[in-house]
Design a protein around this motif. Structure first.
Motif, PDB file in Angstrom:
ATOM      1  N   ILE A  80       0.862  -1.179   0.000  1.00 40.97           N
ATOM      2  CA  ILE A  80       0.000   0.000   0.000  1.00 40.97           C
ATOM      3  C   ILE A  80       0.902   1.234   0.000  1.00 40.97           C
ATOM      4  CG2 ILE A  80      -1.685   1.315   1.365  1.00 40.97           C
ATOM      5  CD1 ILE A  80      -2.689  -1.426   2.433  1.00 40.97           C
ATOM      6  N   VAL A  81       0.495   2.264  -0.739  1.00 38.26           N
ATOM      7  CA  VAL A  81       1.295   3.484  -0.856  1.00 38.26           C
ATOM      8  C   VAL A  81       0.516   4.662  -0.284  1.00 38.26           C
ATOM      9  CG1 VAL A  81       2.468   5.061  -2.450  1.00 38.26           C
ATOM     10  CG2 VAL A  81       2.381   2.606  -2.947  1.00 38.26           C
ATOM     11  N   THR A  82       1.186   5.497   0.504  1.00 32.21           N
ATOM     12  CA  THR A  82       0.576   6.731   0.998  1.00 32.21           C
ATOM     13  C   THR A  82       1.510   7.907   0.720  1.00 32.21           C
ATOM     14  OG1 THR A  82       1.527   6.781   3.234  1.00 32.21           O
ATOM     15  CG2 THR A  82      -0.424   5.385   2.904  1.00 32.21           C
ATOM     16  N   GLY A  83       0.965   9.106   0.814  1.00 33.65           N
ATOM     17  CA  GLY A  83       1.752  10.319   0.597  1.00 33.65           C
ATOM     18  C   GLY A  83       2.256  10.927   1.892  1.00 33.65           C
ATOM     19  N   ASP A  84       2.392  10.121   2.931  1.00 33.04           N
ATOM     20  CA  ASP A  84       2.823  10.629   4.239  1.00 33.04           C
ATOM     21  C   ASP A  84       4.221  11.238   4.182  1.00 33.04           C
ATOM     22  OD1 ASP A  84       0.468   9.693   5.356  1.00 33.04           O
ATOM     23  OD2 ASP A  84       1.342   7.784   5.986  1.00 33.04           O
ATOM     24  N   SER A  85       4.371  12.351   4.886  1.00 31.84           N
ATOM     25  CA  SER A  85       5.669  13.005   5.071  1.00 31.84           C
ATOM     26  C   SER A  85       5.829  13.246   6.566  1.00 31.84           C
ATOM     27  CB  SER A  85       5.712  14.328   4.299  1.00 31.84           C
ATOM     28  OG  SER A  85       6.851  15.078   4.645  1.00 31.84           O
ATOM     29  N   LEU A  86       6.894  12.744   7.135  1.00 33.25           N
ATOM     30  CA  LEU A  86       7.050  12.730   8.594  1.00 33.25           C
ATOM     31  C   LEU A  86       6.857  14.119   9.201  1.00 33.25           C
ATOM     32  CD1 LEU A  86       7.711  10.984  11.055  1.00 33.25           C
ATOM     33  CD2 LEU A  86      10.128  11.524  10.689  1.00 33.25           C
ATOM     34  N   GLY A  87       5.866  14.217  10.095  1.00 36.05           N
ATOM     35  CA  GLY A  87       5.634  15.445  10.844  1.00 36.05           C
ATOM     36  C   GLY A  87       4.880  16.529  10.106  1.00 36.05           C
ATOM     37  N   GLN A  88       4.434  16.257   8.877  1.00 40.51           N
ATOM     38  CA  GLN A  88       3.786  17.313   8.093  1.00 40.51           C
ATOM     39  C   GLN A  88       2.435  17.715   8.686  1.00 40.51           C
ATOM     40  OE1 GLN A  88       1.886  17.647   3.701  1.00 40.51           O
ATOM     41  NE2 GLN A  88       4.007  16.982   3.705  1.00 40.51           N
ATOM     42  N   VAL A  89       1.633  16.731   9.095  1.00 45.96           N
ATOM     43  CA  VAL A  89       0.354  16.996   9.769  1.00 45.96           C
ATOM     44  C   VAL A  89       0.252  16.066  10.971  1.00 45.96           C
ATOM     45  CG1 VAL A  89      -0.843  17.798   7.691  1.00 45.96           C
ATOM     46  CG2 VAL A  89      -0.865  15.364   8.267  1.00 45.96           C
ATOM     47  N   ALA A  90      -0.786  16.263  11.776  1.00 44.64           N
ATOM     48  CA  ALA A  90      -0.909  15.523  13.036  1.00 44.64           C
ATOM     49  C   ALA A  90      -0.916  14.012  12.839  1.00 44.64           C
ATOM     50  CB  ALA A  90      -2.175  15.965  13.769  1.00 44.64           C
ATOM     51  N   SER A  91      -1.562  13.528  11.791  1.00 42.33           N
ATOM     52  CA  SER A  91      -1.650  12.080  11.586  1.00 42.33           C
ATOM     53  C   SER A  91      -0.341  11.478  11.092  1.00 42.33           C
ATOM     54  CB  SER A  91      -2.770  11.754  10.589  1.00 42.33           C
ATOM     55  OG  SER A  91      -2.467  12.283   9.314  1.00 42.33           O
ATOM     56  N   GLN A  92       0.644  12.319  10.791  1.00 40.13           N
ATOM     57  CA  GLN A  92       1.890  11.830  10.211  1.00 40.13           C
ATOM     58  C   GLN A  92       3.083  11.941  11.161  1.00 40.13           C
ATOM     59  OE1 GLN A  92       2.268  13.738   6.350  1.00 40.13           O
ATOM     60  NE2 GLN A  92       0.237  13.037   5.724  1.00 40.13           N
ATOM     61  N   THR A  93       2.812  11.978  12.455  1.00 40.64           N
ATOM     62  CA  THR A  93       3.903  11.839  13.421  1.00 40.64           C
ATOM     63  C   THR A  93       4.292  10.367  13.491  1.00 40.64           C
ATOM     64  OG1 THR A  93       2.403  11.471  15.282  1.00 40.64           O
ATOM     65  CG2 THR A  93       2.999  13.767  14.784  1.00 40.64           C
ATOM     66  N   SER A  94       5.456  10.080  14.002  1.00 43.60           N
ATOM     67  CA  SER A  94       5.894   8.682  14.070  1.00 43.60           C
ATOM     68  C   SER A  94       4.971   7.859  14.961  1.00 43.60           C
ATOM     69  CB  SER A  94       7.345   8.600  14.557  1.00 43.60           C
ATOM     70  OG  SER A  94       7.493   9.247  15.804  1.00 43.60           O
ATOM     71  N   ASP A  95       4.497   8.450  16.075  1.00 43.50           N
ATOM     72  CA  ASP A  95       3.575   7.730  16.964  1.00 43.50           C
ATOM     73  C   ASP A  95       2.279   7.387  16.240  1.00 43.50           C
ATOM     74  OD1 ASP A  95       4.687   7.841  19.927  1.00 43.50           O
ATOM     75  OD2 ASP A  95       5.151   9.766  18.991  1.00 43.50           O
ATOM     76  N   ASN A  96       1.729   8.359  15.531  1.00 41.50           N
ATOM     77  CA  ASN A  96       0.452   8.132  14.859  1.00 41.50           C
ATOM     78  C   ASN A  96       0.584   7.187  13.670  1.00 41.50           C
ATOM     79  OD1 ASN A  96      -0.886   9.699  16.685  1.00 41.50           O
ATOM     80  ND2 ASN A  96      -1.114  11.480  15.352  1.00 41.50           N
ATOM     81  N   MET A  97       1.679   7.298  12.921  1.00 37.40           N
ATOM     82  CA  MET A  97       1.866   6.379  11.799  1.00 37.40           C
ATOM     83  C   MET A  97       2.054   4.946  12.293  1.00 37.40           C
ATOM     84  SD  MET A  97       3.943   8.384   8.780  1.00 37.40           S
ATOM     85  CE  MET A  97       5.255   9.058   9.782  1.00 37.40           C
TER      86      MET A  97
ATOM     87  N   SER B   8     -11.465  15.996   6.326  1.00 38.94           N
ATOM     88  CA  SER B   8     -11.817  17.270   6.955  1.00 38.94           C
ATOM     89  C   SER B   8     -13.249  17.264   7.493  1.00 38.94           C
ATOM     90  CB  SER B   8     -11.654  18.414   5.950  1.00 38.94           C
ATOM     91  OG  SER B   8     -12.561  18.277   4.874  1.00 38.94           O
ATOM     92  N   ARG B   9     -14.013  16.233   7.157  1.00 38.34           N
ATOM     93  CA  ARG B   9     -15.384  16.122   7.662  1.00 38.34           C
ATOM     94  C   ARG B   9     -15.340  15.650   9.116  1.00 38.34           C
ATOM     95  NH1 ARG B   9     -19.809  12.129   6.686  1.00 38.34           N
ATOM     96  NH2 ARG B   9     -21.771  13.294   6.770  1.00 38.34           N
ATOM     97  N   PHE B  10     -16.021  16.368   9.984  1.00 38.80           N
ATOM     98  CA  PHE B  10     -16.021  16.103  11.433  1.00 38.80           C
ATOM     99  C   PHE B  10     -14.604  16.201  12.005  1.00 38.80           C
ATOM    100  CE2 PHE B  10     -19.555  13.019  10.107  1.00 38.80           C
ATOM    101  CZ  PHE B  10     -20.539  13.993  10.208  1.00 38.80           C
ATOM    102  N   LEU B  11     -13.834  17.135  11.498  1.00 38.33           N
ATOM    103  CA  LEU B  11     -12.446  17.293  11.937  1.00 38.33           C
ATOM    104  C   LEU B  11     -12.391  17.716  13.404  1.00 38.33           C
ATOM    105  CD1 LEU B  11      -9.536  17.243  10.682  1.00 38.33           C
ATOM    106  CD2 LEU B  11      -9.746  19.725  10.474  1.00 38.33           C
ATOM    107  N   PRO B  12     -11.633  17.019  14.248  1.00 37.37           N
ATOM    108  CA  PRO B  12     -11.522  17.414  15.654  1.00 37.37           C
ATOM    109  C   PRO B  12     -10.744  18.717  15.810  1.00 37.37           C
ATOM    110  CG  PRO B  12     -10.014  15.618  15.166  1.00 37.37           C
ATOM    111  CD  PRO B  12     -10.861  15.796  13.946  1.00 37.37           C
ATOM    112  N   LYS B  13     -11.038  19.446  16.873  1.00 34.40           N
ATOM    113  CA  LYS B  13     -10.351  20.721  17.098  1.00 34.40           C
ATOM    114  C   LYS B  13      -8.877  20.507  17.414  1.00 34.40           C
ATOM    115  CE  LYS B  13     -14.445  23.187  18.804  1.00 34.40           C
ATOM    116  NZ  LYS B  13     -15.063  23.898  19.965  1.00 34.40           N
ATOM    117  N   ASN B  14      -8.588  19.479  18.191  1.00 37.15           N
ATOM    118  CA  ASN B  14      -7.204  19.221  18.598  1.00 37.15           C
ATOM    119  C   ASN B  14      -6.845  17.750  18.362  1.00 37.15           C
ATOM    120  OD1 ASN B  14      -6.526  21.901  19.816  1.00 37.15           O
ATOM    121  ND2 ASN B  14      -8.237  21.353  21.164  1.00 37.15           N
ATOM    122  N   PRO B  15      -6.557  17.372  17.126  1.00 33.94           N
ATOM    123  CA  PRO B  15      -6.205  15.970  16.861  1.00 33.94           C
ATOM    124  C   PRO B  15      -4.922  15.579  17.578  1.00 33.94           C
ATOM    125  CG  PRO B  15      -5.743  17.344  14.944  1.00 33.94           C
ATOM    126  CD  PRO B  15      -6.499  18.199  15.909  1.00 33.94           C
TER     127      PRO B  15
END
Length: 389
Positions: free
Chosen positions: A286-303, A348-355
Motif C-alpha cells: 500500500i502506498v501513501t503520501g505521508d511526510s514525517l511530521g507534516q500533519v498531526a496524523s503523520q507523526t511517528s507515533d500516529n503512523m 476534513s469532515r467532522f475534523l476534531p479541534k485538537n487531533p
C-alpha cells in the motif's frame, strides 16, 4: 547511406546482470504500447546492445519525443543517423549533422560497443575530428565545445547524433509488481504515486469520498490527476470508495476526550479497506503520501498506530521530503495545478479541534471494538465505483 532513427538508452537496467533481458523487454513493451496508444506508426522497436532503436517516419519524431521523456526506465534518448559501420559512412553522418549546427568548435565522443571494429574509440575521435576540421573549418575543443557529436559503434551499424534528451530514469512500469495508492487529490499523494511508477510499480488508486454529503469535486479532481499520471503508466484503475457512513459511526463513538483519536481511526479504516482491494488486485503493498511530521496524523507515533491496521507493507516514498521539495516534484510532473484545485478532503469532515499527535493503539482499538467494522467495510466496498482510464 544513412537513415534517421531514435535511440533509447537506459541506465539502471544496464546493471541488472542476468535479469537484464526481463527489464529490457518490459521497457520495449511499454514504449510500443505508448506509441500505439498515441497512434504513432512505427516500423520497429528493437533491442540492440543495451539500447532500444525505433524506426519511424521523421514527421513523428517531435511527438514521439514528448512521449518517450515520460516513460520510466528511460535514461535518455536521441534522434540519430544510422549507418553501416564503416569509417567513411560515419564521417559523412557526422558531417551531415555538424554542418547544421551553429558554433565554431566541436568535440567527437565515441562509444565502441563493437570491439571487433578495427579502430579504438580514441582513433575514431581523431579520424572523424580531422575530417570535420578539413570539411567545415571548425576547431576541435575538448572542454566547452559549442557542439558535441556522439558516435556509437554498435554492431554492423553505428548511430551518430548531437543532442541527448533526458528521460525520467528508474525502472519500467510493471517490473516491480502492483501497489495500491491512497489518492486524496492533494499535492502529496500524486507525487508519491509517481515515485512508485518510477521504481517500476503498476499503481492502482483508491479515493475515499463523502459524496453526497460533500460535492463531487474531489472525485472529478482525482480523475483529472490520474489521467495526468497516465503519461507515466499509460492506463490506470481507480476505486472510488464512499466513506460517509463510516465517518458517521466513528463520529458518534468519538465524542468528548475520544474526539482527538478520530482522524487516526479514519485512517485505519482506510487502510483496512485498501488492504481488501490490494488482495483483490494481487497487490503486494500500500502506498501513501505521508511526510514525517507534516500533519498531526503523520507523526511517528500516529503512523505506528495507523500502520497496525494492516498486515501489508506500507510504502511512504515522501517520508523524508519537506513540503517545498514535494511541490517542486509536483510541478515537474505537471500535476500541481490540478492538485491545488479546491475541494473538500474527506478527512476534513467532522475534523476534531485538537487531533492527537501521540495516539495510543489500545485506546484506538477500544473505540473500534464498539463499531460494526466488518459491516461498514463490506458496505463501503460493495458501494465502491471502479473506473479505468
Amino acid at each position: 547511406m544513412s537513415i534517421l532513427c531514435i535511440v533509447c538508452h537506459y541506465g539502471e537496467i544496464g546493471i541488472k546482470g542476468k535479469n537484464r533481458g526481463f527489464f529490457e523487454r518490459a521497457l520495449q513493451k511499454n514504449i510500443v504500447q505508448a506509441l500505439k496508444k498515441h497512434q504513432i506508426p512505427f516500423e520497429k522497436a528493437t533491442i540492440i546492445n543495451e539500447r532500444i532503436v525505433l524506426l519511424l517516419d521523421e514527421s513523428y519524431f517531435e511527438k514521439t519525443g514528448e512521449i518517450l521523456k515520460n516513460i520510466p526506465g528511460m535514461s535518455f534518448f536521441c534522434f540519430a543517423l544510422k549507418c553501416e559501420t564503416k569509417l567513411e559512412n560515419i564521417n559523412e553522418c557526422a558531417l551531415n549533422l555538424l554542418q547544421k549546427e551553429k558554433g565554431n568548435t566541436f568535440r567527437i565522443s565515441t562509444q565502441r560497443a563493437n570491439k571487433q571494429f578495427a579502430l579504438t574509440s580514441l582513433q575514431i575521435n581523431v579520424c572523424v575530428g580531422s575530417f570535420i576540421v578539413e570539411k567545415l573549418n571548425k576547431k576541435v575543443k575538448l572542454k566547452g565545445a559549442d557542439v558535441e557529436c556522439f558516435i556509437e559503434i554498435v554492431n554492423k551499424f553505428s548511430y551518430i547524433y548531437t543532442k541527448k534528451q533526458r528521460g525520467i530514469g528508474g525502472l519500467p512500469v510493471g517490473v516491480s509488481g502492483t501497489v495500491v495508492s491512497l489518492m486524496s487529490g492533494g499535492i502529496d499523494s500524486p507525487v508519491a504515486s509517481f515515485l512508485m511508477m518510477k521504481r517500476g510499480a503498476k499503481v492502482i488508486f483508491v479515493h475515499f469520498h463523502a459524496f453526497p454529503y460533500t460535492s463531487r469535486a474531489s472525485i472529478e479532481k482525482v480523475k483529472k490527476i490520474v489521467n495526468a499520471l497516465n503519461k507515466f503508466q499509460l492506463k490506470s484503475k481507480i476505486y472510488f470508495v464512499p466513506f460517509s457512513e463510516i465517518q458517521k459511526h466513528i463520529f458518534e463513538k468519538t465524542q468528548g476526550l475520544a474526539e482527538k483519536q478520530r482522524i487516526i481511526i479514519y485512517r485505519r479504516f482506510m487502510l483496512k479497506i485498501t488492504e481488501k482491494i490490494s488482495k483483490k488486485e494481487n497487490s503486494k503493498a500500500i502506498v501513501t503520501g505521508d511526510s514525517l511530521g507534516q500533519v498531526a496524523s503523520q507523526t511517528s507515533d500516529n503512523m505506528f498506530v495507523i500502520s497496525k491496521a494492516t498486515k501489508y507493507p506500507i510504502f511512504r516514498p515522501l517520508i523524508g521530503f519537506d513540503k517545498e521539495e514535494i511541490i517542486v516534484l509536483s510541478k515537474k510532473i505537471d500535476v500541481f495545478n490540478l492538485s491545488i484545485l479546491p475541494c473538500q478532503d474527506v478527512c476534513s469532515r467532522f475534523l476534531p479541534k485538537n487531533p492527537t499527535t501521540k495516539s495510543n493503539l489500545e485506546a484506538v482499538k477500544r473505540i473500534e471494538n464498539q463499531l460494526p467494522s466488518v459491516k461498514l467495510i463490506n458496505g463501503a466496498l460493495k458501494n465502491a465505483d471502479v473506473l479505468e482510464i
